[in-house]
Each structure stands twice: as C-alpha cells, then as structure tokens.
Enzyme design. Structure first.
Site, short mmCIF file in Angstrom:
data_model
loop_
_atom_site.label_atom_id
_atom_site.label_comp_id
_atom_site.label_asym_id
_atom_site.label_seq_id
_atom_site.Cartn_x
_atom_site.Cartn_y
_atom_site.Cartn_z
N VAL A 12 0.83 -1.20 0.00
CA VAL A 12 0.00 0.00 0.00
C VAL A 12 0.87 1.26 0.00
CG1 VAL A 12 -1.79 1.29 1.23
CG2 VAL A 12 -1.88 -1.22 1.14
N GLY A 130 -10.89 -1.27 1.45
CA GLY A 130 -9.82 -1.08 0.47
C GLY A 130 -10.13 0.11 -0.41
N LYS A 201 -13.56 -4.96 10.69
CA LYS A 201 -14.18 -4.05 9.72
C LYS A 201 -15.62 -3.73 10.08
CE LYS A 201 -11.18 -5.50 5.91
NZ LYS A 201 -11.08 -6.27 4.65
#
Length: 402
Positions: A12, A130, A201
C-alpha cells in the site's frame, strides 16, 4: 506545498507514492492548487534502487520533529509501533491517515479523540473496503439517514474460497491452497478464514454508523473453516449461496447487534452475486433504503487510492479539521442474540419425525434416509439454541440473511 510522510513502504505504501507521483496534476486541482510532495518514507528496509532513495529514513523522530510535515500516511500494519507513532504524530499536531483496520478497531476511539484535541485529522477510508468508498459516504452522504442495518462481504480471501467451492466444486482445503498460491491468502490465513479481519471491519462500520464505539472483541465471530461441499450442495438446492457476512443491526435505544459468520444468502439478495475476491457492503438507511458499495476490497492501487483521497482531504481541511468518528459508549450498547431473529439453515442426521414440533414450520431442502436439511422460521437466539439442543446432533446451522 503540502509535505507528507509515508510510514511503511510495502504494497500500500508504495502504491501511495506511485499515485502521488503519477497523478500530481489531478491532486493539485483537488487541493485547490496546493501540490502534495512526499518528503519522507519510513521503512526498516533499504531501497537502494528506488529513484528517490534519499527520501527513505529509518528514524521516526525525523518525521515527528519536522514542522514541514503536515500529514503522515500509516501503512505499516499491526498495532505496534503503528499505535505509538500515530499517537505521537497527532500530539505533535500532524494529521494521520491509515489503512490499518486493526489499529482503527483497537485504538480508534482514543486516536480520534486525540486528533480532535489537537485540531488535526485522523482518517481511515481504506481500513474497511480497500478501494471501496464507504467511510466517507457513511459520514457525509448518508448523514440525513438513520442507519438501520449494515451487511457486507468484507473479506476478499474468504469470498474467493467460497466462490471456488461453489463454482469449481473445490474442497475448502483445496480452495484455500489455491488462494495462497495466487497471493490472495497469507501463509497463515487465520485472520481471514476465522473471521477476525471481517470482525474488525464491521466494528469500524458499526461505530461510525452509530456514532458510538463498538468493541470488536464483543462481536460473536465465526469463520468459514467448517463449511463443506455438502453445505454448498444444499445451499444451491435452496437457491442460495454461502457468504461470510459482517452484520450489524441498529436497534431502538442505541443498542447494536453485531455478528460475523457464514450465512445462507438467497439469490434474490444482491450480495449473492458478489464473487471472486470482490467485496460489497449493503447499507440500509431509513430514508434511502438499501445502498450497495461494491469493488476491490484490497490490492495495491485500490487501497492506496483511498489513502491518497484521505491525504487530499487532510490538506484541504488543514485549518478546519473534519469531525469524523465516534464516542465512547456511556453504558453497555451490545444487544443480545434474543433481540434479533434469523431463519436458520440446518443439517442434522436426526431423522425423527419431531422436527416440526421442535422448530415449528420448516421448509425442507432434503429428507433422505441419512440426513434432514431444512430452513426454519425466524427464531431468537435462545429459542434457536434450545431447538438445536433438542436434536440428537447438528451438522450445520447457519443464519439466513434476508
């Protein structure tokens, strides 16, 4: 010019650098003319072949003590030293953006409070979906709605495994090995297949939607390790698929029921068609009804694009930080299993004639000589457990997502 630091130059972090370099003109337009420049990249490794190797440092204090750094992107992963570094930067009056779901789920309440106290931003769009924009829509675009439910496929690895089981008749073990060979699953896949990733999440989403911190450690969590090809066969016969679902129900009085588990998803539900490594999040608002956010839930550039969007937001709101996040609950906000009802998909070798007496009316999927498979009416948690215990044994019991 806005000068930033990238902490962690893995998948990332390197994607963030690439986007900032390649899309500099577009980013400058979106920051109302202010250019974004990477001044430091923090990593314990050496990158001698990098075209700007002079940007790299192994000393965090260089970043923390540089008054020119206004935003840092934390893409290190894990809790430590990511927590200590983030806390230090916020206290130093620097905004932080992150893709680190574990950090946000564990310390988000504290870090958001620190950001507010120091008049800076703490943003985490990439921590849940994401590249899927869902944090910002929940905070901004759906602000006029009372969110009543969130149900999502929040982990691409498990979705890929289940998809392979359904489409290619692969066993769980074979599908997992394939996911690891393709880089979709880690060598140690426990966080994915046991549901922990999805749990963090849904905790973040539930906290943001309710405005009250939901502790992921309070969420009942089951993974997909016990799903078999027989489960798949019967789910198909029932006109459904099996998905690992992160679920949150927002009840009266501010109570929240959250769970992560494999669920039977009817083909009539949009989430049933989300396949391969893709993620999707269904949000229900009392004004807009059902909305689905769909896309790549991981990957270098999709995740990095969400982090860069947060960087742009921090630059644009440097003088007046955005109020985003949640607060500590004043009491216990966790609803019990008896506060919600689900239908259940049940497989049992109990072939006695008392299934209807135990469960009430059921819809049989199979009644062969060795096993009964059926879907129950909606039951509360205690009633379901009592019914299951009345059978001689239960092979599978999955909630049905309506």
């Amino acid at each position: 010019m806005a000068k930033i630091a990238i902490m962690g130059f893995g998948t990332v972090g390197s994607g963030i650098y690439d986007i900032i370099v390649q899309n500099s003109k577009k980013l400058r337009r979106n920051t109302y003319g202010e250019e974004i420049e990477v001044k430091y990249i923090l990593d314990i490794r050496d990158f001698p072949e990098h075209p700007q190797k002079e940007l790299f440092t192994k000393d965090f204090d260089v970043i923390a003590n540089d008054p020119e750094i206004t935003v840092a992107a934390e893409t290190m992963g894990g809790l430590h030293p990511a927590y200590e570094f983030t806390k230090s930067l916020l206290l130093a009056g620097k905004s932080v953006v992150t893709s680190n779901k574990e950090l946000v789920a564990t310390y988000g309440t504290e870090l958001l409070e620190l950001a507010s106290q120091n008049n800076v931003n703490y943003m985490f769009e990439a921590s849940v979906g994401g590249g899927i924009p869902v944090i910002r829509p929940l905070h901004q675009d759906l602000t006029a709605n009372k969110i009543t439910r969130i149900a999502g496929i929040l982990n691409g690895t498990t979705n890929y495994i289940l998809y392979q089981m359904f489409t290619n008749n692969r066993s769980f073990e074979d599908a997992l090995s394939d996911a690891q060979a393709k880089g979709y699953a880690e060598k140690n896949p426990a966080a994915d297949i046991e549901g922990h990733d999805a749990c963090r999440k849904i905790a973040i989403l539930a906290s943001l939607a309710s405005g009250t911190a939901v502790d992921y450690r309070d969420i009942e969590t089951d993974g997909i390790v016990n799903i078999t090809l027989d489960d798949v066969k019967y789910a198909e016969k029932a006109g459904s698929v099996i998905k690992l679902i992160g679920y949150a129900d927002f009840l009266p009085g501010g109570r929240i029921y959250a769970v992560v588990s494999p669920m039977l998803v009817p083909r009539s539900n949009l989430l049933s068609s989300v396949n391969d490594v893709y993620n999707a999040i269904m949000v229900t608002g009392n004004c807009v009804g059902d909305l689905m956010f769909y896309g790549a839930g991981a990957g270098k550039l999709p995740t990095a694009s969400a982090v860069v969007a947060d960087i742009v937001d921090c630059v644009r709101h440097r003088e007046r930080p955005k109020k985003i996040g949640w607060e500590k609950p004043e009491g216990d906000i966790n609803a019990s299993r008896d506060d919600v009802t689900f239908s259940y998909f049940v497989r049992t070798p109990d072939t006695s004639d008392n299934v209807n007496d135990i469960f009430g009316s059921v819809k049989f999927i199979s009644e062969d000589g060795n096993e009964r498979v059926f879907i129950t009416e909606k039951l509360g948690g205690s009633d379901a457990e009592k019914a299951f215990s009345a059978l001689s044994s239960v092979t599978t019991a999955l909630r049905v997502l309506d």
